[in-house]
Design a protein around this motif. Sequence first.
Motif, PDB file in Angstrom:
ATOM      1  N   ASP A 232      49.847  34.861  47.618  1.00 29.88           N
ATOM      2  CA  ASP A 232      48.794  36.123  48.508  1.00 29.88           C
ATOM      3  C   ASP A 232      47.963  36.733  47.579  1.00 29.88           C
ATOM      4  O   ASP A 232      47.528  37.690  47.970  1.00 29.88           O
ATOM      5  N   SER A 233      48.003  36.684  46.120  1.00 28.15           N
ATOM      6  CA  SER A 233      47.249  37.345  45.296  1.00 28.15           C
ATOM      7  C   SER A 233      45.841  36.293  45.213  1.00 28.15           C
ATOM      8  O   SER A 233      45.997  35.412  44.582  1.00 28.15           O
ATOM      9  N   ASN A 234      45.085  37.154  45.589  1.00 24.26           N
ATOM     10  CA  ASN A 234      43.559  36.422  45.420  1.00 24.26           C
ATOM     11  C   ASN A 234      43.012  36.352  43.944  1.00 24.26           C
ATOM     12  O   ASN A 234      42.492  35.423  43.624  1.00 24.26           O
ATOM     13  N   LEU A 235      43.743  37.276  43.031  1.00 18.20           N
ATOM     14  CA  LEU A 235      42.881  37.211  41.815  1.00 18.20           C
ATOM     15  C   LEU A 235      43.556  35.926  40.917  1.00 18.20           C
ATOM     16  O   LEU A 235      42.644  35.123  40.448  1.00 18.20           O
ATOM     17  N   GLU A 236      44.828  35.767  41.008  1.00 21.13           N
ATOM     18  CA  GLU A 236      45.388  34.624  40.275  1.00 21.13           C
ATOM     19  C   GLU A 236      44.865  33.293  40.802  1.00 21.13           C
ATOM     20  O   GLU A 236      44.489  32.396  40.197  1.00 21.13           O
ATOM     21  N   ILE A 237      44.762  33.136  42.164  1.00 21.95           N
ATOM     22  CA  ILE A 237      44.491  31.901  42.784  1.00 21.95           C
ATOM     23  C   ILE A 237      43.049  31.650  42.482  1.00 21.95           C
ATOM     24  O   ILE A 237      42.569  30.438  42.007  1.00 21.95           O
ATOM     25  N   SER A 238      42.100  32.581  42.632  1.00 20.58           N
ATOM     26  CA  SER A 238      40.617  32.397  42.253  1.00 20.58           C
ATOM     27  C   SER A 238      40.243  32.046  40.797  1.00 20.58           C
ATOM     28  O   SER A 238      39.660  31.245  40.603  1.00 20.58           O
ATOM     29  N   GLN A 239      41.231  32.830  39.851  1.00 17.20           N
ATOM     30  CA  GLN A 239      41.073  32.436  38.616  1.00 17.20           C
ATOM     31  C   GLN A 239      41.452  31.065  38.119  1.00 17.20           C
ATOM     32  O   GLN A 239      40.638  30.486  37.433  1.00 17.20           O
ATOM     33  N   VAL A 240      42.347  30.722  38.685  1.00 13.62           N
ATOM     34  CA  VAL A 240      43.042  29.439  38.325  1.00 13.62           C
ATOM     35  C   VAL A 240      41.948  28.267  38.961  1.00 13.62           C
ATOM     36  O   VAL A 240      41.744  27.175  38.410  1.00 13.62           O
ATOM     37  N   ASN A 241      41.475  28.559  40.022  1.00 17.80           N
ATOM     38  CA  ASN A 241      40.653  27.573  40.827  1.00 17.80           C
ATOM     39  C   ASN A 241      39.082  27.629  40.101  1.00 17.80           C
ATOM     40  O   ASN A 241      38.226  26.993  40.459  1.00 17.80           O
ATOM     41  N   GLY A 242      38.931  28.739  39.325  1.00 16.25           N
ATOM     42  CA  GLY A 242      37.497  28.980  38.548  1.00 16.25           C
ATOM     43  C   GLY A 242      36.587  29.686  39.335  1.00 16.25           C
ATOM     44  O   GLY A 242      35.348  29.764  38.935  1.00 16.25           O
ATOM     45  N   GLU A 243      36.935  30.428  40.389  1.00 13.62           N
ATOM     46  CA  GLU A 243      36.118  31.126  41.361  1.00 13.62           C
ATOM     47  C   GLU A 243      35.867  32.421  40.792  1.00 13.62           C
ATOM     48  O   GLU A 243      34.614  32.896  40.745  1.00 13.62           O
ATOM     49  N   PHE A 244      36.734  32.865  39.858  1.00 14.04           N
ATOM     50  CA  PHE A 244      36.583  34.252  39.165  1.00 14.04           C
ATOM     51  C   PHE A 244      36.811  33.997  37.777  1.00 14.04           C
ATOM     52  O   PHE A 244      37.481  32.987  37.277  1.00 14.04           O
ATOM     53  N   ASP A 245      36.082  34.823  36.930  1.00 15.55           N
ATOM     54  CA  ASP A 245      36.031  34.763  35.453  1.00 15.55           C
ATOM     55  C   ASP A 245      37.443  35.646  35.043  1.00 15.55           C
ATOM     56  O   ASP A 245      37.714  36.778  35.613  1.00 15.55           O
ATOM     57  N   ALA A 246      37.943  35.123  34.061  1.00 18.73           N
ATOM     58  CA  ALA A 246      39.312  36.079  33.492  1.00 18.73           C
ATOM     59  C   ALA A 246      38.868  36.614  32.031  1.00 18.73           C
ATOM     60  O   ALA A 246      38.729  36.082  31.128  1.00 18.73           O
ATOM     61  N   LYS A 247      38.250  37.810  32.338  1.00 19.96           N
ATOM     62  CA  LYS A 247      37.562  38.637  31.205  1.00 19.96           C
ATOM     63  C   LYS A 247      38.699  39.225  30.314  1.00 19.96           C
ATOM     64  O   LYS A 247      38.614  39.500  29.178  1.00 19.96           O
ATOM     65  N   ASP A 248      39.837  39.605  30.874  1.00 18.77           N
ATOM     66  CA  ASP A 248      40.777  40.384  30.185  1.00 18.77           C
ATOM     67  C   ASP A 248      41.779  39.423  29.252  1.00 18.77           C
ATOM     68  O   ASP A 248      41.964  38.246  29.967  1.00 18.77           O
ATOM     69  N   PRO A 249      41.789  39.453  28.148  1.00 17.63           N
ATOM     70  CA  PRO A 249      42.331  38.531  27.327  1.00 17.63           C
ATOM     71  C   PRO A 249      44.090  38.163  27.679  1.00 17.63           C
ATOM     72  O   PRO A 249      44.211  36.993  27.621  1.00 17.63           O
ATOM     73  N   LYS A 250      44.528  38.911  28.237  1.00 14.86           N
ATOM     74  CA  LYS A 250      45.982  38.760  28.898  1.00 14.86           C
ATOM     75  C   LYS A 250      45.904  37.738  29.758  1.00 14.86           C
ATOM     76  O   LYS A 250      46.263  36.610  30.092  1.00 14.86           O
ATOM     77  N   MET A 251      44.654  38.136  30.884  1.00 14.44           N
ATOM     78  CA  MET A 251      44.680  37.294  32.393  1.00 14.44           C
ATOM     79  C   MET A 251      44.065  35.854  31.644  1.00 14.44           C
ATOM     80  O   MET A 251      44.486  34.860  32.444  1.00 14.44           O
ATOM     81  N   ALA A 252      43.201  35.688  30.813  1.00 11.56           N
ATOM     82  CA  ALA A 252      42.756  34.605  30.245  1.00 11.56           C
ATOM     83  C   ALA A 252      43.676  33.522  29.742  1.00 11.56           C
ATOM     84  O   ALA A 252      43.725  32.639  29.946  1.00 11.56           O
ATOM     85  N   ALA A 253      44.639  34.214  29.104  1.00  9.07           N
ATOM     86  CA  ALA A 253      45.892  33.535  28.387  1.00  9.07           C
ATOM     87  C   ALA A 253      46.778  32.880  29.394  1.00  9.07           C
ATOM     88  O   ALA A 253      47.168  31.819  29.236  1.00  9.07           O
ATOM     89  N   TYR A 254      46.997  33.855  30.392  1.00  7.57           N
ATOM     90  CA  TYR A 254      47.725  33.177  31.425  1.00  7.57           C
ATOM     91  C   TYR A 254      47.316  32.152  32.335  1.00  7.57           C
ATOM     92  O   TYR A 254      47.822  31.075  32.631  1.00  7.57           O
ATOM     93  N   ARG A 255      45.965  32.119  32.562  1.00 11.77           N
ATOM     94  CA  ARG A 255      45.238  31.293  33.382  1.00 11.77           C
ATOM     95  C   ARG A 255      45.136  29.968  32.643  1.00 11.77           C
ATOM     96  O   ARG A 255      45.294  28.841  33.051  1.00 11.77           O
TER      97      ARG A 255
END
Length: 431
Positions: A232-255
């Motif tokens: 139900d987390s739109n941020l993680e799902i969208s980042q993994v699917n390439g719909e959102f950019d991961a600008k934060d270094p930590k989120m980019a590392a997780y993605r």
Amino acid sequence: MALEEIKTLLVGNPIMAAPDIGEPMLLYISATNQVVSAVLVVERESEGHKFQVQKLVYYVSEVLTPCKSRYLHYQKIAYTVFMACQKLRHYFQECSIIVASEVPLNYIINNRDAIGRIAKWVIELLPFEITYKPRQAIKSQVLADYIAEWTEAELPREYSAYSHWTMYFDGSKMLAGLGAGVILISRTGDTVRYVLQIMYTDSNNAAEYEALLHDLRMATSMGIQRLEVRGDSNLEISQVNGEFDAKDPKMAAYRNAVLRISARFEGLEFHHVARDSNQAADVLARMGAKRDPVPKNTFLERLFKPSVVWQDDVTGAPSDEPAHNASPKNEQDDQVISGSALEETPSAHEVMALIAPWTEPLLAYLTQHQLPKDKTEAQRIVHGSKVYKVHEGEHYKKSTTGVLQRCISEEEGRKLLVEIHAGMGVHHATV
């Protein structure tokens, strides 16, 4: 001449033969994923034929229930003989039956070590004169295969929903701490539940990613090839699917860590679902955040440090927050790849066994001759240890025929059951 023979066969309808009392009959059997079938025939002399001709006596089939469809193939074959005996009992009572099959049924059914459902079928078949021989020619086997395959082809595709595994994940941040919950559903509807207690301070998005990474690691270790991930987390799902950019270094590392593990699957999809559809995973995540006791049949793990390493854009220094983490660091943890995740660190996880291994008292007596102070319990252990043995560091139980059966923990047993119900791996009869 050949055309005339074909016309004669087409005009004349095949007639089932009536067996004579005591006349030997042959039983041909077949089994598919959802159907088993059996064909009973007799061999008789026929005019114009050099060898005996097989004539059909009767045929039966059965659509397997979801439970029976998960039998191993050789169990389905043995069950087919039992099913034919139940439905055609009058033939089995009056005539001797020869079962022709490629499967070594004589060894399987007449095995002294047979247990469970095989032993039950053997007892039911004992009153009848049944012999098992290898099949030398196809002959009536074609009819048995046709009945099973045709019946299965006519069945509705009601199991298509379980063609892949499904995973629900969620993270939670509360005053008591961080937690994550994971629910893994097999193709047959069986579920595996995990509670993850995150023992350091971080954001809710990081907890969501830790739950996602934990499930993907677990799925790869179980050999799962096709997986549908729902959260139900739109941020993680969208980042993994390439719909959102991961600008934060930590989120980019997780993605990037998720994408790296995703390459190990044959099929993997990420879908965003409403919070109401993810309530079960949310309950587990809150349970982990509040450090509540986990229910029975739920696995618990503790995470003492982040699963990824990232580089801080401000200081340019590597970071694996928080700095006060008391867990020891490996040399591998000091390696940093800018904006990308390293391989997951197994040292960051501590698996918490919910129930102590049941073999501990027996092993203590067999290896060190240690007994509990309770006399009743000590006598029970001494008496029970006579059928157990330690061989090359492994704990075994001796069967009545001398076969060593390896003892396993409850957690390992759950994993084996998940694999068996999912149709994965091979037979675990020696465990």
